[in-house]
Design a protein around this motif. Structure first.
Motif, PDB file in Angstrom:
ATOM      1  N   ASP A  85       0.852  -1.250   0.087  1.00 38.05           N
ATOM      2  CA  ASP A  85      -0.087  -0.052   0.036  1.00 38.05           C
ATOM      3  C   ASP A  85       0.922   1.075  -0.062  1.00 38.05           C
ATOM      4  N   ALA A  86       2.180   0.962   0.080  1.00 39.43           N
ATOM      5  CA  ALA A  86       2.802   2.244  -0.072  1.00 39.43           C
ATOM      6  C   ALA A  86       2.749   2.909  -1.296  1.00 39.43           C
ATOM      7  N   ALA A  87       2.532   4.137  -1.534  1.00 36.83           N
ATOM      8  CA  ALA A  87       2.233   4.714  -2.808  1.00 36.83           C
ATOM      9  C   ALA A  87       1.689   6.105  -2.427  1.00 36.83           C
ATOM     10  N   GLU A  88       1.196   6.914  -3.530  1.00 38.16           N
ATOM     11  CA  GLU A  88       0.862   8.306  -3.403  1.00 38.16           C
ATOM     12  C   GLU A  88      -0.816   8.234  -3.570  1.00 38.16           C
ATOM     13  N   TYR A  89      -1.205   8.892  -2.699  1.00 39.37           N
ATOM     14  CA  TYR A  89      -2.695   8.850  -2.661  1.00 39.37           C
ATOM     15  C   TYR A  89      -3.377  10.104  -3.137  1.00 39.37           C
ATOM     16  N   PHE A  90      -4.238  10.229  -4.062  1.00 43.69           N
ATOM     17  CA  PHE A  90      -4.786  11.475  -4.404  1.00 43.69           C
ATOM     18  C   PHE A  90      -6.201  11.534  -4.166  1.00 43.69           C
ATOM     19  N   CYS A  91      -6.935  12.482  -3.469  1.00 45.53           N
ATOM     20  CA  CYS A  91      -8.317  12.680  -3.557  1.00 45.53           C
ATOM     21  C   CYS A  91      -8.565  13.409  -4.682  1.00 45.53           C
ATOM     22  N   ALA A  92      -9.782  13.517  -5.235  1.00 39.31           N
ATOM     23  CA  ALA A  92     -10.182  14.313  -6.321  1.00 39.31           C
ATOM     24  C   ALA A  92     -11.637  14.576  -6.465  1.00 39.31           C
ATOM     25  N   VAL A  93     -11.917  15.710  -7.142  1.00 37.78           N
ATOM     26  CA  VAL A  93     -13.398  15.972  -7.065  1.00 37.78           C
ATOM     27  C   VAL A  93     -13.966  16.397  -8.582  1.00 37.78           C
ATOM     28  N   ALA A  94     -15.013  16.104  -9.167  1.00 39.12           N
ATOM     29  CA  ALA A  94     -15.632  16.636 -10.092  1.00 39.12           C
ATOM     30  C   ALA A  94     -17.006  17.339  -9.931  1.00 39.12           C
ATOM     31  N   PRO A  95     -17.257  18.303 -10.733  1.00 41.31           N
ATOM     32  CA  PRO A  95     -18.656  18.790 -10.571  1.00 41.31           C
ATOM     33  C   PRO A  95     -19.512  17.837 -11.132  1.00 41.31           C
ATOM     34  N   ARG A  96     -20.812  17.749 -10.628  1.00 45.40           N
ATOM     35  CA  ARG A  96     -21.747  16.693 -11.102  1.00 45.40           C
ATOM     36  C   ARG A  96     -22.056  16.758 -12.735  1.00 45.40           C
ATOM     37  N   GLY A  97     -21.956  15.806 -13.306  1.00 45.14           N
ATOM     38  CA  GLY A  97     -22.128  15.868 -14.728  1.00 45.14           C
ATOM     39  C   GLY A  97     -21.019  16.354 -15.389  1.00 45.14           C
ATOM     40  N   ASP A  98     -19.937  16.654 -15.118  1.00 49.79           N
ATOM     41  CA  ASP A  98     -18.644  16.997 -15.500  1.00 49.79           C
ATOM     42  C   ASP A  98     -17.645  16.056 -15.485  1.00 49.79           C
ATOM     43  N   TYR A  99     -16.678  15.934 -16.146  1.00 45.56           N
ATOM     44  CA  TYR A  99     -15.474  15.004 -16.249  1.00 45.56           C
ATOM     45  C   TYR A  99     -14.110  15.618 -15.940  1.00 45.56           C
ATOM     46  N   LYS A 100     -14.041  16.895 -15.696  1.00 46.25           N
ATOM     47  CA  LYS A 100     -13.068  17.655 -14.911  1.00 46.25           C
ATOM     48  C   LYS A 100     -12.730  17.600 -13.646  1.00 46.25           C
TER      49      LYS A 100
END
Lengths: 113, 113
Positions: A85-100
């Protein structure tokens, strides 16, 4: 302004111990929420996602995350960490209905024997 | 099914040169996005294309351009390379049937010298 914050830059955990990675977001409305993992020199692998419904989300590799609307948080947990499990972890968000996707700065997890 | 594939995996360019990076999305995925990940940071959104049309653009200069082909593959072009363009360039694809789940390739490592 929209933002994603991962307060912990680096976390060291013993193998077999539990792990919790924090993620807070600032958005006008509840976005779609994701956790990705990145091993050194690799691309991003999706661990889990939250779109709606049950606020406790199960993912791959034994990970889970809990969405808390009142705290604008989406923390990642694993009950018992493995050396892999040693790694880099990223949290990400996207607006609803969007892929950005908007990413946090990441948390590096080191696992000690 | 194959995942998102990118080429080349590694390349070295000189300042002022131009580079083209290629991406093939997961079969059936019509949306392709590009991200730049500078060492030690989270990925930053560059472009999103859907059905060959640009749907979104991040805060990147006009030296960055992209296009999507009828088979949904995509190219990212960067002109007049700067040292600061050195990064991992990630391509991602998604499809309506998977909601907003976004899958990433392994990336193309660009070094500008």
């Amino acid at each position: 302004a929209q933002s994603v914050t991962q307060p912990d830059i680096h976390i060291t955990v013993s193998e077999g111990a539990s792990l919790e990675l924090r993620c807070n977001y600032s958005y006008g409305a509840t976005p779609y929420l994701f956790w990705y993992v990145q091993s050194p020199g690799q691309g991003l692998q999706l661990l889990l996602k939250y779109f709606s419904g049950d606020t406790l989300v199960q993912g791959i590799k034994g990970f889970e995350a809990e969405f808390k609307r009142s705290q604008s948080s989406f923390n990642l947990r694993k009950p018992s960490v493995h050396w892999s499990d040693a790694a880099e972890y990223f949290c990400a968000v996207a607006p609803r209905g969007d892929y950005k996707l908007s990413f946090g700065a990441g948390t590096t997890v080191t696992v000690r024997a | 099914d194959a995942g998102v594939t990118q080429s080349p995996t590694h390349l070295i360019k000189t300042r002022g040169q131009q580079v083209t990076l290629r991406c093939s999305p997961i079969s059936g995925h019509k949306s392709v996005s590009w991200y730049q990940q500078v060492l030690g940071q989270g990925p930053q959104f560059i472009f999103q294309y859907y059905e060959k049309e640009e749907r979104g653009r991040g805060n990147f200069p006009d030296r960055f351009s992209a296009r999507q082909f009828p088979n949904y593959s995509s190219e990212l072009n960067v002109n007049a390379l700067l040292l600061g363009d050195s990064a991992l360039y990630l391509c991602a694809s998604s499809h309506e049937s998977s909601g907003n789940t976004i899958y990433f390739g392994e990336g193309s490592w660009l070094t500008v010298v």
